[in-house]
Design an enzyme around this catalytic site. Structure first.
Site, PDB file in Angstrom:
ATOM      1  N   GLU A 192       1.188   3.766   2.078  1.00 12.41           N
ATOM      2  CA  GLU A 192       1.895   4.104   3.315  1.00 12.41           C
ATOM      3  C   GLU A 192       3.182   3.287   3.468  1.00 12.41           C
ATOM      4  OE1 GLU A 192      -2.577   4.120   4.450  1.00 12.41           O
ATOM      5  OE2 GLU A 192      -1.280   3.266   2.895  1.00 12.41           O
ATOM      6  N   HIS A 220       0.832  -1.198   0.000  1.00 14.76           N
ATOM      7  CA  HIS A 220       0.000   0.000   0.000  1.00 14.76           C
ATOM      8  C   HIS A 220       0.871   1.254   0.000  1.00 14.76           C
ATOM      9  CE1 HIS A 220      -3.894  -2.070   1.650  1.00 14.76           C
ATOM     10  NE2 HIS A 220      -3.440  -2.613   0.537  1.00 14.76           N
TER      11      HIS A 220
END
Length: 334
Positions: free
Chosen positions: A46, A44
């Site tokens: 992040e 992802h």
């Protein structure tokens, strides 16, 4: 956050059924890390942003900007909330809460319970536009629906014999192929499939082929037509049988716009381009089941033939494509 939007858009066409997400990490007014969700099943935004930071000791005094609420559940990858907490990032700025029931505020709550300061709904309208497909799927329980057709200057989509090649110019067709690469699926009715014999694949742009959806109630399209070739998964919505034959999936269902959209939702399709013909497009317009319409108009004149669909919505944007018009409409009646 605007930089996070730029990053997120790089995932368009590659991350569905996940949302597009971008992430930027700032320390002392300087970007020290950034990333985006690049491919479904992969890391992802992040994770990619945190991994891009060269000096991890700066993270505890940094602020993380992200276009969507960090996930808090195990899916294809571990929860992003755990990684943020692990690195002691104390400030998180979120554009949109995640409407997915697996998250839906629980990610923000988990960060706050760990003592992290969270500010959400920053540039929320821009975030809603970014992830309109994902949000529509989870809040309205249907795909995001785009209508597309090409018409002549006198508002015909085909001649009386259903011949419509080629109304638009190569620049308009290139844009259409890019649209195909951006969306999950593309749908046509019987007449378009039978008379035009389209492949419905991406050839004049970079990207994957969408899932092809054919409306063929009586299964009359010959399997020698291009829509049955092996280039893409194909759903044949009919009223005779349900069966699977490698990449071809026959689904017995009603042929109303509502029934069709319900089938696409059940197939986990988050966006679909309805490419016609005119009767199929008008079916979705009459049912008020559409979000955007993209109309490509050339200077060609047919003088008679099959009339273009009719929508009462006002045009939102018009672009000149080397002589052809590209007109975009948004459905304000939803």
């Amino acid at each position: 956050m605007f930089r996070a939007f730029e990053l997120a858009r790089l995932g368009l066409g590659n991350v569905s059924p996940n949302p597009m997400v971008g992430c930027v990490i700032v320390c002392d007014n300087r970007i020290i890390g950034e990333g985006f969700h690049q491919q479904f099943g992969q890391a992802h935004a992040e994770v990619n942003a945190i991994n891009s930071v060269s000096d991890m000791s700066l993270l505890p005094k940094s602020t993380l900007y992200v276009t969507l609420e960090p996930c808090c559940h195990f899916g294809k990858t571990p929860p992003c909330t755990d990684l943020i907490i692990k690195h002691k990032i104390q400030n998180v700025i979120v554009c949109n809460p995640d409407p997915n029931p697996l998250v839906a505020g629980k990610g923000i709550s988990k960060l706050e319970a760990a003592g992290i300061r969270v500010i959400s709904n920053v540039l929320a309208a821009e975030g809603n536009e970014l992830n309109k497909r994902f949000f529509t799927f989870h809040t309205k329980h249907r795909p995001y629906i785009l209508l597309k057709w090409a018409q002549t200057q006198d508002k015909f989509v085909a001649k009386q014999n259903f011949d419509s090649k080629w109304i638009s110019n190569p620049y308009a067709r290139q844009q259409v192929h890019q649209m195909r690469a951006n969306e999950d699926a593309i749908l046509v009715g019987f007449n378009t499939a039978f008379y035009d014999n389209p492949s419905l694949t991406v050839r004049d742009a970079a990207g994957k082929n969408p899932i092809r959806v054919l409306l063929d109630p009586n299964l009359e399209i010959p399997e020698t037509h291009f829509i049955y070739n092996t280039e893409a998964k194909t759903l044949v919505l009919n009223q005779i049988k349900s069966a699977e034959n490698q990449h071809i999936h026959f689904i017995n269902c009603g042929q109303s716009a509502e029934n069709i959209i319900e089938v696409l939702y059940q197939q986990n399709i988050q966006s679909v381009i309805i490419e016609g013909g005119s009767a199929t497009l008008q079916k979705f317009i009459n049912a008020n089941l559409w979000d955007e319409a993209h109309v490509f108009e050339s200077k060609t004149l047919f003088r008679q033939g099959i009339k273009a669909p009719i929508t009462t919505q006002k045009m939102l944007l018009e672009t000149n494509l080397m002589g052809d018009k590209w007109m975009k409409y948004k459905n304000d009646l939803l």
